[in-house]
Design a protein around this motif. Structure first.
Motif, PDB file in Angstrom:
ATOM      1  N   SER A   1       0.859  -1.179   0.000  1.00  0.00           N
ATOM      2  CA  SER A   1       0.000   0.000   0.000  1.00  0.00           C
ATOM      3  C   SER A   1       0.894   1.228   0.000  1.00  0.00           C
ATOM      4  O   SER A   1       1.734   1.399   0.879  1.00  0.00           O
ATOM      5  CB  SER A   1      -0.918   0.009   1.223  1.00  0.00           C
ATOM      6  N   ASP A   2       0.706   2.070  -1.022  1.00  0.00           N
ATOM      7  CA  ASP A   2       1.605   3.201  -1.235  1.00  0.00           C
ATOM      8  C   ASP A   2       0.773   4.385  -1.713  1.00  0.00           C
ATOM      9  O   ASP A   2       0.219   4.359  -2.801  1.00  0.00           O
ATOM     10  CB  ASP A   2       2.646   2.800  -2.285  1.00  0.00           C
ATOM     11  N   GLY A   3       0.676   5.422  -0.884  1.00  0.00           N
ATOM     12  CA  GLY A   3      -0.073   6.607  -1.296  1.00  0.00           C
ATOM     13  C   GLY A   3      -1.523   6.278  -1.601  1.00  0.00           C
ATOM     14  O   GLY A   3      -2.264   5.841  -0.739  1.00  0.00           O
ATOM     15  N   ASN A   4      -1.904   6.445  -2.850  1.00  0.00           N
ATOM     16  CA  ASN A   4      -3.287   6.212  -3.267  1.00  0.00           C
ATOM     17  C   ASN A   4      -3.496   4.866  -3.936  1.00  0.00           C
ATOM     18  O   ASN A   4      -4.530   4.644  -4.559  1.00  0.00           O
ATOM     19  CB  ASN A   4      -3.729   7.324  -4.231  1.00  0.00           C
ATOM     20  N   TRP A   5      -2.510   3.955  -3.844  1.00  0.00           N
ATOM     21  CA  TRP A   5      -2.585   2.686  -4.555  1.00  0.00           C
ATOM     22  C   TRP A   5      -2.289   1.503  -3.666  1.00  0.00           C
ATOM     23  O   TRP A   5      -1.527   1.602  -2.708  1.00  0.00           O
ATOM     24  CB  TRP A   5      -1.590   2.675  -5.725  1.00  0.00           C
ATOM     25  N   HIS A   6      -2.885   0.368  -4.029  1.00  0.00           N
ATOM     26  CA  HIS A   6      -2.524  -0.941  -3.492  1.00  0.00           C
ATOM     27  C   HIS A   6      -1.984  -1.730  -4.682  1.00  0.00           C
ATOM     28  O   HIS A   6      -2.636  -1.805  -5.720  1.00  0.00           O
ATOM     29  CB  HIS A   6      -3.735  -1.685  -2.919  1.00  0.00           C
TER      30      HIS A   6
ATOM     31  N   CYS B   1      -1.071  -6.544 -10.406  1.00  0.00           N
ATOM     32  CA  CYS B   1      -1.896  -5.405 -10.790  1.00  0.00           C
ATOM     33  C   CYS B   1      -1.930  -4.404  -9.636  1.00  0.00           C
ATOM     34  O   CYS B   1      -1.361  -4.640  -8.583  1.00  0.00           O
ATOM     35  CB  CYS B   1      -3.306  -5.851 -11.163  1.00  0.00           C
ATOM     36  N   GLY B   2      -2.614  -3.298  -9.855  1.00  0.00           N
ATOM     37  CA  GLY B   2      -2.756  -2.277  -8.832  1.00  0.00           C
ATOM     38  C   GLY B   2      -4.182  -1.764  -8.784  1.00  0.00           C
ATOM     39  O   GLY B   2      -4.897  -1.811  -9.791  1.00  0.00           O
ATOM     40  N   PHE B   3      -4.593  -1.295  -7.617  1.00  0.00           N
ATOM     41  CA  PHE B   3      -5.953  -0.787  -7.418  1.00  0.00           C
ATOM     42  C   PHE B   3      -5.908   0.517  -6.649  1.00  0.00           C
ATOM     43  O   PHE B   3      -5.098   0.665  -5.734  1.00  0.00           O
ATOM     44  CB  PHE B   3      -6.810  -1.796  -6.641  1.00  0.00           C
ATOM     45  N   ALA B   4      -6.783   1.416  -7.003  1.00  0.00           N
ATOM     46  CA  ALA B   4      -6.866   2.689  -6.297  1.00  0.00           C
ATOM     47  C   ALA B   4      -7.369   2.465  -4.879  1.00  0.00           C
ATOM     48  O   ALA B   4      -8.300   1.691  -4.657  1.00  0.00           O
ATOM     49  CB  ALA B   4      -7.792   3.640  -7.036  1.00  0.00           C
ATOM     50  N   ARG B   5      -6.747   3.133  -3.937  1.00  0.00           N
ATOM     51  CA  ARG B   5      -7.161   3.033  -2.534  1.00  0.00           C
ATOM     52  C   ARG B   5      -8.617   3.466  -2.362  1.00  0.00           C
ATOM     53  O   ARG B   5      -9.339   2.927  -1.524  1.00  0.00           O
ATOM     54  CB  ARG B   5      -6.235   3.881  -1.672  1.00  0.00           C
ATOM     55  N   SER B   6      -9.064   4.423  -3.165  1.00  0.00           N
ATOM     56  CA  SER B   6     -10.443   4.909  -3.043  1.00  0.00           C
ATOM     57  C   SER B   6     -11.471   3.832  -3.379  1.00  0.00           C
ATOM     58  O   SER B   6     -12.573   3.839  -2.853  1.00  0.00           O
ATOM     59  CB  SER B   6     -10.659   6.129  -3.931  1.00  0.00           C
ATOM     60  N   SER B   7     -11.129   2.879  -4.244  1.00  0.00           N
ATOM     61  CA  SER B   7     -12.083   1.832  -4.593  1.00  0.00           C
ATOM     62  C   SER B   7     -12.022   0.640  -3.651  1.00  0.00           C
ATOM     63  O   SER B   7     -13.028  -0.028  -3.422  1.00  0.00           O
ATOM     64  CB  SER B   7     -11.860   1.356  -6.033  1.00  0.00           C
TER      65      SER B   7
END
Length: 126
Positions: free
Chosen positions: A29-34, A45-51
């Motif tokens: 988990s880094d900033g706005n991404w997982h 892959c990566g996912f937005a923290r907001s989702s």
């Protein structure tokens, strides 16, 4: 006919190998991404923290996110497989390859990776 069967068998083995490679080894988990990584350290892959919200744990083929009053189970492609309200689950204590363990009040609850409750027991007093 025999040649077709061999090709189909080889394709099945290829797809099985690809599916096996899509196992989660680590989530960063880094900033706005997982970001999800496999056992070789390759980013899946990566996912937005907001989702997703906060990642509370993962197994080899799924991870659990906590966001907006719900725990959601995501597969490695980011699709929501199941969800439960936080009020039903309580606090997630651990996530393993096949189960999720939570504490709700005076109870320990065991869930499968589809958020179906498979067991419970009284919790030790705190």
């Amino acid at each position: 006919m025999k040649k077709g069967r061999i090709i189909i068998a080889l394709l099945a083995l290829l797809f099985a190998g690809i599916a096996a490679a899509q196992e989660i080894s680590y989530i960063e988990s880094d900033g706005n991404w997982h970001r999800l990584y496999d056992a070789k350290g390759k980013k899946i892959c990566g996912f937005a923290r907001s989702s997703v919200g906060e990642v509370v744990g993962w197994g080899s083929t799924f991870f659990v996110g906590k966001n907006t009053g719900f725990y959601r189970i995501f597969d490695v492609k980011g699709r929501v497989k199941a969800s439960q309200s936080i009020s039903n689950v309580g606090e997630v204590l651990s996530v393993t390859a096949e189960t999720i363990t939570s504490r709700k009040g005076n109870w320990i609850l065991i869930w499968d990776k589809n958020f179906k409750k498979i067991g419970s027991r009284p919790a030790p007093s705190r």
